[in-house]
Write a protein that holds these residues in place. Structure first.
Motif, PDB file in Angstrom:
ATOM      1  N   ILE A  66      -5.908  -0.669   8.481  1.00  0.00           N
ATOM      2  CA  ILE A  66      -4.500  -0.416   8.200  1.00  0.00           C
ATOM      3  C   ILE A  66      -4.125  -1.113   6.890  1.00  0.00           C
ATOM      4  O   ILE A  66      -4.455  -2.292   6.699  1.00  0.00           O
ATOM      5  CB  ILE A  66      -3.613  -0.995   9.340  1.00  0.00           C
ATOM      6  CG1 ILE A  66      -4.073  -0.482  10.715  1.00  0.00           C
ATOM      7  CG2 ILE A  66      -2.141  -0.676   9.079  1.00  0.00           C
ATOM      8  CD1 ILE A  66      -3.918   1.010  10.928  1.00  0.00           C
ATOM      9  N   GLU A  76       0.659   6.693  -3.684  1.00  0.00           N
ATOM     10  CA  GLU A  76       0.211   7.665  -2.681  1.00  0.00           C
ATOM     11  C   GLU A  76      -0.107   7.019  -1.330  1.00  0.00           C
ATOM     12  O   GLU A  76      -0.359   7.725  -0.357  1.00  0.00           O
ATOM     13  CB  GLU A  76      -0.994   8.459  -3.204  1.00  0.00           C
ATOM     14  CG  GLU A  76      -2.240   7.652  -3.543  1.00  0.00           C
ATOM     15  CD  GLU A  76      -2.259   7.097  -4.969  1.00  0.00           C
ATOM     16  OE1 GLU A  76      -1.343   6.340  -5.337  1.00  0.00           O
ATOM     17  OE2 GLU A  76      -3.218   7.418  -5.708  1.00  0.00           O
ATOM     18  N   LEU A  77      -0.108   5.693  -1.286  1.00  0.00           N
ATOM     19  CA  LEU A  77      -0.434   4.982  -0.049  1.00  0.00           C
ATOM     20  C   LEU A  77       0.627   3.905   0.168  1.00  0.00           C
ATOM     21  O   LEU A  77       1.213   3.397  -0.794  1.00  0.00           O
ATOM     22  CB  LEU A  77      -1.814   4.312  -0.167  1.00  0.00           C
ATOM     23  CG  LEU A  77      -2.998   5.265  -0.317  1.00  0.00           C
ATOM     24  CD1 LEU A  77      -4.195   4.555  -0.930  1.00  0.00           C
ATOM     25  CD2 LEU A  77      -3.377   5.876   1.022  1.00  0.00           C
ATOM     26  N   ASP A  81      -0.245   2.495   6.566  1.00  0.00           N
ATOM     27  CA  ASP A  81      -1.101   3.694   6.610  1.00  0.00           C
ATOM     28  C   ASP A  81      -2.458   3.363   7.233  1.00  0.00           C
ATOM     29  O   ASP A  81      -3.080   2.343   6.892  1.00  0.00           O
ATOM     30  CB  ASP A  81      -1.363   4.243   5.194  1.00  0.00           C
ATOM     31  CG  ASP A  81      -0.173   4.972   4.610  1.00  0.00           C
ATOM     32  OD1 ASP A  81       0.792   5.245   5.357  1.00  0.00           O
ATOM     33  OD2 ASP A  81      -0.198   5.261   3.392  1.00  0.00           O
ATOM     34  N   VAL A  83      -6.340   4.075   7.298  1.00  0.00           N
ATOM     35  CA  VAL A  83      -7.251   4.596   6.263  1.00  0.00           C
ATOM     36  C   VAL A  83      -8.718   4.405   6.666  1.00  0.00           C
ATOM     37  O   VAL A  83      -9.069   3.456   7.357  1.00  0.00           O
ATOM     38  CB  VAL A  83      -7.033   3.906   4.893  1.00  0.00           C
ATOM     39  CG1 VAL A  83      -5.687   4.280   4.297  1.00  0.00           C
ATOM     40  CG2 VAL A  83      -7.175   2.395   4.982  1.00  0.00           C
ATOM     41  N   THR A 147      -7.552   2.978  -4.599  1.00  0.00           N
ATOM     42  CA  THR A 147      -7.005   4.274  -4.169  1.00  0.00           C
ATOM     43  C   THR A 147      -8.081   5.357  -4.221  1.00  0.00           C
ATOM     44  O   THR A 147      -7.977   6.357  -3.514  1.00  0.00           O
ATOM     45  CB  THR A 147      -5.827   4.697  -5.062  1.00  0.00           C
ATOM     46  OG1 THR A 147      -6.263   4.677  -6.426  1.00  0.00           O
ATOM     47  CG2 THR A 147      -4.641   3.763  -4.899  1.00  0.00           C
ATOM     48  N   LYS A 152      -6.455   8.401   3.618  1.00  0.00           N
ATOM     49  CA  LYS A 152      -5.429   8.228   4.649  1.00  0.00           C
ATOM     50  C   LYS A 152      -5.692   9.195   5.803  1.00  0.00           C
ATOM     51  O   LYS A 152      -6.006  10.367   5.577  1.00  0.00           O
ATOM     52  CB  LYS A 152      -4.053   8.502   4.036  1.00  0.00           C
ATOM     53  CG  LYS A 152      -2.901   8.256   4.983  1.00  0.00           C
ATOM     54  CD  LYS A 152      -1.574   8.505   4.283  1.00  0.00           C
ATOM     55  CE  LYS A 152      -0.446   8.517   5.293  1.00  0.00           C
ATOM     56  NZ  LYS A 152       0.865   8.742   4.640  1.00  0.00           N
ATOM     57  N   ALA A 155      -2.296   8.616  12.267  1.00  0.00           N
ATOM     58  CA  ALA A 155      -2.249   7.361  13.024  1.00  0.00           C
ATOM     59  C   ALA A 155      -2.757   7.523  14.449  1.00  0.00           C
ATOM     60  O   ALA A 155      -3.155   6.551  15.086  1.00  0.00           O
ATOM     61  CB  ALA A 155      -0.822   6.823  13.029  1.00  0.00           C
TER      62      ALA A 155
END
Ligand SMILES: [Zn+2]
Ligand SMILES: [Zn+2]
Length: 365
Positions: A66, A76-77, A81, A83, A147, A152, A155
């Protein structure tokens, strides 16, 4: 902040879990709280120094977790999130710009050596500690990733099951889906049925290969191969393997994939092909390894022999595809994983090396 990390100090020493410091994510980076990390043979190849990367070093390159903080310029993140982490790449070289980051000019320095702008973010007892293996070093409770190597995911997914998508599963499935791209009704032989080989077999079944031959020296692995889609299995120690494959298929297979890096297996993976067949190698054998292949076979049958890194996969493109396949039941990688508490990393590696488990995944929390 203080974190726990497993350090590889020397080939003959077990991993040692230490408390060390990690810095803040820089521009284009994220700080990830690691929930799980798969163990891949490349981790062991470095620890055993078959791949000569300087130790001590924090390894681990199938991390999942996370995001806790994002660096400057990361839009973008966001914090919170979920991942998966995969291999790193520079983004600026010709291959990266042409959509082939798996052949990034700096693949070795970024992934094997873990070079990071500004140096390692890890410190132990006041000194810099080498990390950022595959732009992560996820045998740890926290990592700094970029990145470019973070994907991503939703959840609600079982993140600890999906951790190995970042390398092992991507490598096997990608070599089939991206590199070989077999047509339905074709045949393939897969040498070595660890996590990479079994992912390749799942992928071959997905695309409709009707003859899928698994080769391994362990009967329980061949049973696992049948379980995920192999139509035939061959004991790798039972004599002329290539000849057995030709007998099964009539003229040899259209495709073959070697995951072992053993010269005899690679030789068989070439000799078992029919005319215009293609053999792919994905293993990272010790430096200096040479593969004996029959020259007249290569020319006479018009064969293609290819090496493939990370399944020719762009992580942010391919991993979401693999997740869709997993959700639909077509890529049952949960059958391959065995979970171990982070503290038991050395037991997990022992059981991987003896073959007792297929894909060990460390669970950090
Ligand atoms: Zn690059
Ligand atoms: Zn790997």
């Amino acid at each position: 902040m203080k974190i726990k990390a497993a350090v590889a100090r020397a080939p003959d020493q077990p991993f040692e879990i230490i408390t060390c410091e990690i810095g803040e994510p820089g521009p284009g980076e994220v700080l990830v709280r690691v929930k799980a990390c798969g163990i891949c043979h490349t981790d062991l190849a470095v620890k055993h120094q078959h791949i000569p990367v300087p130790l001590p070093k924090v390894l681990g390159h199938e991390g999942a977790g996370i995001i806790e903080r994002v660096g400057i310029g990361v839009v973008e993140l966001a914090e919170g999130d979920a991942v998966l982490m995969s291999f790193g790449s520079c983004g600026g070289c010709l291959n990266c710009q042409q959509g082939a980051p798996f052949y990034c000019d700096d693949f070795g320095t970024i992934n094997m050596f873990g070079q990071r702008k500004g140096g390692s973010a890890l410190r132990y007892r006041g000194a810099e500690l080498s990390g950022h293996f595959f732009a992560q070093s996820a045998f740890a409770t926290h990592v700094i990733a970029t990145t470019r190597n973070v994907v991503k995911i939703a959840a609600d997914l079982p993140i600890e099951v999906l951790a190995p998508l970042g390398c092992g599963i991507q490598t096997g499935a990608g070599a089939v889906l991206n590199t070989l791209a077999p047509r339905a009704g074709t045949s393939i032989a897969v040498f070595g049925t660890g996590a990479v080989g079994l992912a390749a077999i799942m992928a071959a079944k997905i695309v409709g290969c009707t003859t899928i031959i698994a080769v391994d020296i362990r009967s329980e692995r061949l049973a696992a191969a049948r379980d995920v889609g192999a139509t035939h299995t061959i004991d790798g120690q039972s004599g002329d393997v290539a000849n057995q494959i030709v007998k099964i298929t009539g003229r040899g297979t259209h495709f073959s994939l070697d995951t072992t890096g053993h010269p005899a297996a690679v030789e068989a993976s070439v000799s078992c092909l029919r005319q215009r067949g293609c053999a792919v190698q994905v293993a990272a054998p010790p430096r200096g390894t040479r593969y004996p292949v029959e020259a007249s076979v290569i020319v006479g049958r018009g064969l293609t022999i290819r090496g493939v890194v990370e399944g020719d996969a762009v992580p942010n493109v391919f991993i979401p595809q693999l997740i869709d396949l997993f959700r639909s039941g077509l890529l049952p990688i949960d059958r391959l994983t065995t979970f171990f508490p982070f503290d038991e990393i050395n037991r997990a590696i022992d059981e991987m090396e003896t073959g007792a488990v297929i894909k060990p995944v460390l669970v950090m929390e």
